[in-house]
Scaffold this active site. Structure first.
Site, PDB file in Angstrom:
ATOM      1  N   ARG A  67     147.805  29.289  81.983  1.00 39.71           N
ATOM      2  CA  ARG A  67     148.899  29.354  81.011  1.00 39.71           C
ATOM      3  C   ARG A  67     149.997  30.312  81.484  1.00 39.71           C
ATOM      4  NH1 ARG A  67     145.413  30.156  75.549  1.00 39.71           N
ATOM      5  NH2 ARG A  67     147.500  30.294  74.592  1.00 39.71           N
ATOM      6  N   ILE A  78     136.190  28.324  78.038  1.00 42.84           N
ATOM      7  CA  ILE A  78     137.582  27.908  78.082  1.00 42.84           C
ATOM      8  C   ILE A  78     138.231  28.367  76.779  1.00 42.84           C
ATOM      9  CG2 ILE A  78     137.215  25.959  79.633  1.00 42.84           C
ATOM     10  CD1 ILE A  78     137.320  24.079  77.281  1.00 42.84           C
ATOM     11  N   ASP A  79     139.542  28.492  76.782  1.00 37.66           N
ATOM     12  CA  ASP A  79     140.257  28.998  75.611  1.00 37.66           C
ATOM     13  C   ASP A  79     140.045  28.105  74.395  1.00 37.66           C
ATOM     14  OD1 ASP A  79     141.255  30.984  77.219  1.00 37.66           O
ATOM     15  OD2 ASP A  79     143.207  30.030  77.518  1.00 37.66           O
ATOM     16  N   ARG A  80     140.166  28.695  73.213  1.00 39.20           N
ATOM     17  CA  ARG A  80     139.991  27.954  71.961  1.00 39.20           C
ATOM     18  C   ARG A  80     140.940  26.759  71.885  1.00 39.20           C
ATOM     19  NH1 ARG A  80     140.262  31.134  66.371  1.00 39.20           N
ATOM     20  NH2 ARG A  80     142.139  31.960  67.372  1.00 39.20           N
ATOM     21  N   THR A 114     142.332  25.144  74.331  1.00 36.51           N
ATOM     22  CA  THR A 114     142.164  24.222  75.456  1.00 36.51           C
ATOM     23  C   THR A 114     141.052  23.240  75.118  1.00 36.51           C
ATOM     24  OG1 THR A 114     142.837  25.927  77.030  1.00 36.51           O
ATOM     25  CG2 THR A 114     141.635  24.051  77.913  1.00 36.51           C
TER      26      THR A 114
END
Length: 327
Positions: A245, A139-141, A143
């Site tokens: 996003r 998952i994104d940093r 998030t």
């Protein structure tokens, strides 16, 4: 040195042949393995194979005479502070897997300018003399929320196959700026990556464009504060980079505090300037049978925004293991 044979174990099911060899013979290079397969020296159940062949339990792998196959020296012990930090993230564990609640701001893997990330911390979760745990997805940093960790390569292969077959259900919570119309639905908007490295962006594109990748997300409005702020439940039906996003931005309702998408609209005055996207729930097929459902409590900055807006998240349910029904 002589020819030998090894039987694929249950835990090694669905591993690619090259990853199986990397596990047992870490000093064997990919190029050397490709040559051994090409010349028929490596075989599975007597047949020729390629390095990307996926293995099944009980199959017999022919091992030709090998060069030095001794395992590399063990890594140094992990930093005790880092061990304590990642242990606090664990919200579920069993003999097969673990689930972490990752904080916002911590990268999942390394990259340019990243000196600390979850992957480098996983040695702190290694069992005595056991395999090094490994990431199953990312998952994104920015998030927060759930990350699935496999205890062994075999489990990692099974879970990765579940992600590929879309047998994993993921639910995210997001606070977005504005109010989407309609209030729920499916966003079917192809995406493409523009640029490279840390400056790369993901953008909506037409279906006929050369680099277009299919991307679909479900969304549902849970609550709203007038037309200014909305709480959404999001479920990605495909797995593109930054998909949720960009899809929220394409609705005209960017995620609150998004540092990359949404521009000034995503940063209204009076709100915490952090990405308000949280991986809330994972529903996965458990490697030992049945399903596992894990839910992550909100990060501190999202809890504060919920209180400010009067949104009620309710209690976070504990992990739930649903056993497979007997035939």
């Amino acid at each position: 040195m002589k020819v030998s044979n090894r039987i694929v174990t249950e835990d090694e099911a669905d591993l690619r042949l090259d990853r199986w060899f990397r596990r047992h013979y870490p000093n064997l290079t990919q190029g050397a393995l490709q040559k051994l397969c090409r010349t028929g020296q490596v075989r599975v159940d007597g047949g020729r194979v390629q390095t990307n062949t996926r293995l099944l339990p009980g199959q017999n792998v022919r091992i030709p005479p090998m060069p030095d196959v001794s395992r590399p020296a063990p890594p140094p012990p992990p930093d005790p502070h880092m061990v304590r930090e990642i242990e606090k993230m664990v919200i579920y564990k069993d003999d097969h897997l673990m689930v972490l609640n990752k904080p916002s701001g911590l990268a999942t893997q390394g990259g340019p300018g990243i000196t600390k990330h979850v992957d480098m911390m996983l040695d702190g979760l290694r069992q005595d003399e056991g395999e090094r745990p490994r990431l199953v997805h990312r998952i994104d940093r920015d998030t927060s929320g759930l990350l699935l960790i496999a205890r062994t390569p075999g489990v990692a292969a099974k879970l990765a196959a579940a992600f590929r077959s879309r047998d994993v259900k993921k639910t995210y919570w997001a606070i977005v700026v504005g109010r989407p119309q309609p209030a729920s639905g499916v966003i079917d908007q192809p995406l493409a990556k523009v640029g490279a490295g840390g400056a790369a962006l993901v953008v909506p594109v037409g279906r006929d464009e050369e680099d277009a990748a299919s991307a679909k997300s479900e969304y549902e409005t849970i609550d709203a504060a007038g037309k200014k702020i909305t709480w959404l439940a999001l479920s990605p039906l495909t797995g593109r980079t930054h998909q949720l996003r960009v899809h929220c931005e394409s609705l005209g309702t960017p995620i609150l505090g998004d540092p990359r998408y949404g521009g000034k609209t995503a940063h209204p005055d009076g709100f915490l300037d952090q990405l308000h996207l949280h991986a809330r729930e994972l529903d996965i097929p458990h490697p030992a049978g049945g399903r596992l459902i894990v839910t992550a409590p909100l990060s501190a900055h999202m809890r504060e925004t919920f209180r400010t807006m009067g949104f009620v998240a309710g209690d976070t349910p504990g992990p739930k293991r649903i056993r497979a029904k007997k035939a």
